[in-house]
Design a protein around this motif. Structure first.
Motif, PDB file in Angstrom:
ATOM      1  N   LEU A  76      12.153  -8.415  -4.783  1.00  0.00           N
ATOM      2  CA  LEU A  76      11.759  -7.006  -4.874  1.00  0.00           C
ATOM      3  C   LEU A  76      10.962  -6.555  -3.656  1.00  0.00           C
ATOM      4  O   LEU A  76      10.610  -5.380  -3.559  1.00  0.00           O
ATOM      5  CB  LEU A  76      10.933  -6.781  -6.140  1.00  0.00           C
ATOM      6  N   LEU A  77      10.669  -7.493  -2.756  1.00  0.00           N
ATOM      7  CA  LEU A  77       9.851  -7.169  -1.594  1.00  0.00           C
ATOM      8  C   LEU A  77      10.646  -7.346  -0.301  1.00  0.00           C
ATOM      9  O   LEU A  77      11.498  -8.228  -0.185  1.00  0.00           O
ATOM     10  CB  LEU A  77       8.608  -8.068  -1.540  1.00  0.00           C
ATOM     11  N   ARG A  78      10.329  -6.504   0.677  1.00  0.00           N
ATOM     12  CA  ARG A  78      10.879  -6.660   2.020  1.00  0.00           C
ATOM     13  C   ARG A  78      10.112  -7.774   2.741  1.00  0.00           C
ATOM     14  O   ARG A  78       8.966  -8.055   2.426  1.00  0.00           O
ATOM     15  CB  ARG A  78      10.736  -5.351   2.801  1.00  0.00           C
ATOM     16  N   ARG A  79      10.770  -8.374   3.690  1.00  0.00           N
ATOM     17  CA  ARG A  79      10.115  -9.427   4.467  1.00  0.00           C
ATOM     18  C   ARG A  79       8.985  -8.797   5.291  1.00  0.00           C
ATOM     19  O   ARG A  79       9.243  -7.969   6.166  1.00  0.00           O
ATOM     20  CB  ARG A  79      11.120 -10.106   5.382  1.00  0.00           C
ATOM     21  N   PRO A  80       7.731  -9.204   5.055  1.00  0.00           N
ATOM     22  CA  PRO A  80       6.618  -8.572   5.771  1.00  0.00           C
ATOM     23  C   PRO A  80       6.446  -9.142   7.171  1.00  0.00           C
ATOM     24  O   PRO A  80       6.851 -10.276   7.458  1.00  0.00           O
ATOM     25  CB  PRO A  80       5.415  -8.897   4.890  1.00  0.00           C
ATOM     26  N   ALA A  81       5.823  -8.370   8.036  1.00  0.00           N
ATOM     27  CA  ALA A  81       5.475  -8.856   9.365  1.00  0.00           C
ATOM     28  C   ALA A  81       4.340  -9.874   9.258  1.00  0.00           C
ATOM     29  O   ALA A  81       3.511  -9.817   8.348  1.00  0.00           O
ATOM     30  CB  ALA A  81       5.061  -7.686  10.249  1.00  0.00           C
ATOM     31  N   TRP A 114       1.684 -10.246  10.995  1.00  0.00           N
ATOM     32  CA  TRP A 114       0.344  -9.690  11.120  1.00  0.00           C
ATOM     33  C   TRP A 114      -0.102  -8.998   9.841  1.00  0.00           C
ATOM     34  O   TRP A 114      -1.293  -8.965   9.527  1.00  0.00           O
ATOM     35  CB  TRP A 114       0.280  -8.714  12.298  1.00  0.00           C
ATOM     36  N   ALA A 115       0.877  -8.447   9.063  1.00  0.00           N
ATOM     37  CA  ALA A 115       0.528  -7.807   7.794  1.00  0.00           C
ATOM     38  C   ALA A 115       0.061  -8.842   6.777  1.00  0.00           C
ATOM     39  O   ALA A 115      -0.905  -8.622   6.024  1.00  0.00           O
ATOM     40  CB  ALA A 115       1.720  -7.034   7.257  1.00  0.00           C
ATOM     41  N   VAL A 116       0.740  -9.984   6.766  1.00  0.00           N
ATOM     42  CA  VAL A 116       0.327 -11.068   5.866  1.00  0.00           C
ATOM     43  C   VAL A 116      -1.052 -11.591   6.258  1.00  0.00           C
ATOM     44  O   VAL A 116      -1.929 -11.789   5.406  1.00  0.00           O
ATOM     45  CB  VAL A 116       1.369 -12.207   5.894  1.00  0.00           C
ATOM     46  N   LEU A 117      -1.232 -11.804   7.569  1.00  0.00           N
ATOM     47  CA  LEU A 117      -2.511 -12.332   8.048  1.00  0.00           C
ATOM     48  C   LEU A 117      -3.652 -11.371   7.766  1.00  0.00           C
ATOM     49  O   LEU A 117      -4.737 -11.771   7.312  1.00  0.00           O
ATOM     50  CB  LEU A 117      -2.416 -12.610   9.547  1.00  0.00           C
ATOM     51  N   LEU A 118      -3.422 -10.073   8.013  1.00  0.00           N
ATOM     52  CA  LEU A 118      -4.464  -9.077   7.783  1.00  0.00           C
ATOM     53  C   LEU A 118      -4.827  -8.983   6.306  1.00  0.00           C
ATOM     54  O   LEU A 118      -6.012  -8.921   5.943  1.00  0.00           O
ATOM     55  CB  LEU A 118      -4.002  -7.719   8.308  1.00  0.00           C
ATOM     56  N   THR A 119      -3.819  -8.988   5.458  1.00  0.00           N
ATOM     57  CA  THR A 119      -4.077  -8.905   4.015  1.00  0.00           C
ATOM     58  C   THR A 119      -4.802 -10.138   3.511  1.00  0.00           C
ATOM     59  O   THR A 119      -5.750 -10.041   2.716  1.00  0.00           O
ATOM     60  CB  THR A 119      -2.760  -8.732   3.247  1.00  0.00           C
ATOM     61  N   VAL A 129      -2.669  -5.135  -3.828  1.00  0.00           N
ATOM     62  CA  VAL A 129      -1.817  -4.093  -4.394  1.00  0.00           C
ATOM     63  C   VAL A 129      -1.228  -3.224  -3.288  1.00  0.00           C
ATOM     64  O   VAL A 129      -0.030  -2.889  -3.298  1.00  0.00           O
ATOM     65  CB  VAL A 129      -2.612  -3.238  -5.402  1.00  0.00           C
ATOM     66  N   ILE A 130      -2.043  -2.857  -2.312  1.00  0.00           N
ATOM     67  CA  ILE A 130      -1.549  -2.034  -1.200  1.00  0.00           C
ATOM     68  C   ILE A 130      -0.467  -2.786  -0.424  1.00  0.00           C
ATOM     69  O   ILE A 130       0.549  -2.214  -0.023  1.00  0.00           O
ATOM     70  CB  ILE A 130      -2.726  -1.646  -0.282  1.00  0.00           C
ATOM     71  N   PHE A 131      -0.684  -4.087  -0.214  1.00  0.00           N
ATOM     72  CA  PHE A 131       0.321  -4.889   0.487  1.00  0.00           C
ATOM     73  C   PHE A 131       1.648  -4.877  -0.265  1.00  0.00           C
ATOM     74  O   PHE A 131       2.718  -4.715   0.332  1.00  0.00           O
ATOM     75  CB  PHE A 131      -0.200  -6.315   0.636  1.00  0.00           C
ATOM     76  N   LEU A 132       1.587  -5.046  -1.579  1.00  0.00           N
ATOM     77  CA  LEU A 132       2.822  -5.075  -2.381  1.00  0.00           C
ATOM     78  C   LEU A 132       3.521  -3.723  -2.375  1.00  0.00           C
ATOM     79  O   LEU A 132       4.758  -3.644  -2.291  1.00  0.00           O
ATOM     80  CB  LEU A 132       2.495  -5.500  -3.812  1.00  0.00           C
ATOM     81  N   ILE A 133       2.729  -2.650  -2.449  1.00  0.00           N
ATOM     82  CA  ILE A 133       3.326  -1.315  -2.468  1.00  0.00           C
ATOM     83  C   ILE A 133       4.023  -1.018  -1.145  1.00  0.00           C
ATOM     84  O   ILE A 133       5.144  -0.482  -1.103  1.00  0.00           O
ATOM     85  CB  ILE A 133       2.261  -0.254  -2.782  1.00  0.00           C
ATOM     86  N   LEU A 134       3.381  -1.392  -0.047  1.00  0.00           N
ATOM     87  CA  LEU A 134       3.948  -1.087   1.269  1.00  0.00           C
ATOM     88  C   LEU A 134       5.189  -1.915   1.580  1.00  0.00           C
ATOM     89  O   LEU A 134       6.003  -1.520   2.434  1.00  0.00           O
ATOM     90  CB  LEU A 134       2.896  -1.312   2.357  1.00  0.00           C
ATOM     91  N   HIS A 135       5.342  -3.048   0.902  1.00  0.00           N
ATOM     92  CA  HIS A 135       6.468  -3.925   1.221  1.00  0.00           C
ATOM     93  C   HIS A 135       7.502  -4.039   0.098  1.00  0.00           C
ATOM     94  O   HIS A 135       8.381  -4.901   0.155  1.00  0.00           O
ATOM     95  CB  HIS A 135       5.952  -5.332   1.571  1.00  0.00           C
ATOM     96  N   ARG A 136       7.429  -3.160  -0.868  1.00  0.00           N
ATOM     97  CA  ARG A 136       8.450  -3.202  -1.905  1.00  0.00           C
ATOM     98  C   ARG A 136       9.744  -2.589  -1.353  1.00  0.00           C
ATOM     99  O   ARG A 136       9.744  -1.720  -0.492  1.00  0.00           O
ATOM    100  CB  ARG A 136       7.992  -2.427  -3.134  1.00  0.00           C
TER     101      ARG A 136
END
Length: 246
Positions: free
Chosen positions: A3-8, A10-15, A229-236
């Motif tokens: 259900l999620l797009r592959r995140p960048a 830096w997004a994973v690291l920042l979160t 939650v913000i990470f999941l919303i942005l990458h759904r």
């Protein structure tokens, strides 16, 4: 199907970094709340504890306790120290400390006589005369008030008149000023309705009580949940719009 797009990366690291930071701050606030509650419990237990002989705890008091002690000795009435800006600062005034020479012991100890309210001016309040000759005293054997940032070096050595005023109480510094070794803690006298001094042993946590630390901890934990939650919303994954067939 994911259900999620592959995140960048830096997004994973920042979160991850933000979440761990928020969790760490929340745990730190909980630790501060527990620490203050333990201190308050120790003081409450010490208030009703039986008196102990000062010689038994003078040199090596327990780190996690504040024993009530009794001792006999003589005040050095002409060598008083006034702690300015103590916890009662909203009322003005000073905490008064007197060197005390216990009988049969080689070192002296500072006795916290209590807080003396101000007189409405910027001058130190009038200090009552101390009793002369051998005295029996009793109170909590507790650490001296914490030493803050020492601006300007040793202020006691630059003063020539007594009593001497200081904005922090450093036992080694007072010992150098007296030219006499002191025990590592101070004896805070028990409350006396007949005394002019205000004697309150417990630390003042009114500005930051344990409950407020827990409220801040909840806030930090909420931030940690929000970051995830913000990470999941942005990458759904978003549903592709249906195209109309001809």
């Amino acid at each position: 199907m994911s259900l999620l797009r592959r995140p960048a990366w830096w997004a994973v690291l920042l979160t991850l970094a933000g979440t761990l930071l928020f969790l760490r701050l929340g745990v730190w606030q909980l630790d501060r709340a527990n620490e203050k509650e333990q201190i308050l419990r120790r003081y409450a237990a010490a208030e009703t504890a039986p008196l102990r002989d000062f010689a038994a705890v003078a040199t090596a008091p327990a780190d996690d306790g504040f024993p009530r002690v009794r001792l006999r000795g003589t005040y050095l009435a002409d060598r008083l120290y006034l702690l300015d800006n103590p916890r009662h600062d909203q009322r003005g005034g000073v905490e008064v400390y007197a060197p005390f020479r216990p009988e049969g012991m080689t070192q002296w100890v500072l006795v916290d006589l209590g807080f003396l309210p101000g007189n409405g001016t910027d001058k130190a309040p009038q200090i009552p005369a101390l009793p002369e000759g051998p005295q029996d005293v009793h109170g909590l054997y507790q650490p001296a008030p914490g030493v803050g940032f020492e601006m300007g070096g040793d202020a006691l050595s630059r003063q020539t008149a007594w009593p001497k005023t200081t904005i922090y109480l450093d036992i080694p510094q007072v010992a150098r000023d007296l030219g006499q070794p002191l025990y590592p803690r101070v004896v805070s006298l028990d409350a006396d309705p007949a005394a002019i001094y205000v004697r309150e042993h417990q630390p003042d946590f009114s500005s930051m009580p344990p409950a407020r630390h827990r409220a801040y901890a909840f806030q930090w934990f909420t931030f940690a949940v929000a970051a995830v939650v913000i990470f999941l919303i942005l990458h759904r994954k978003r549903k592709k719009p249906k195209s109309d067939s001809p």
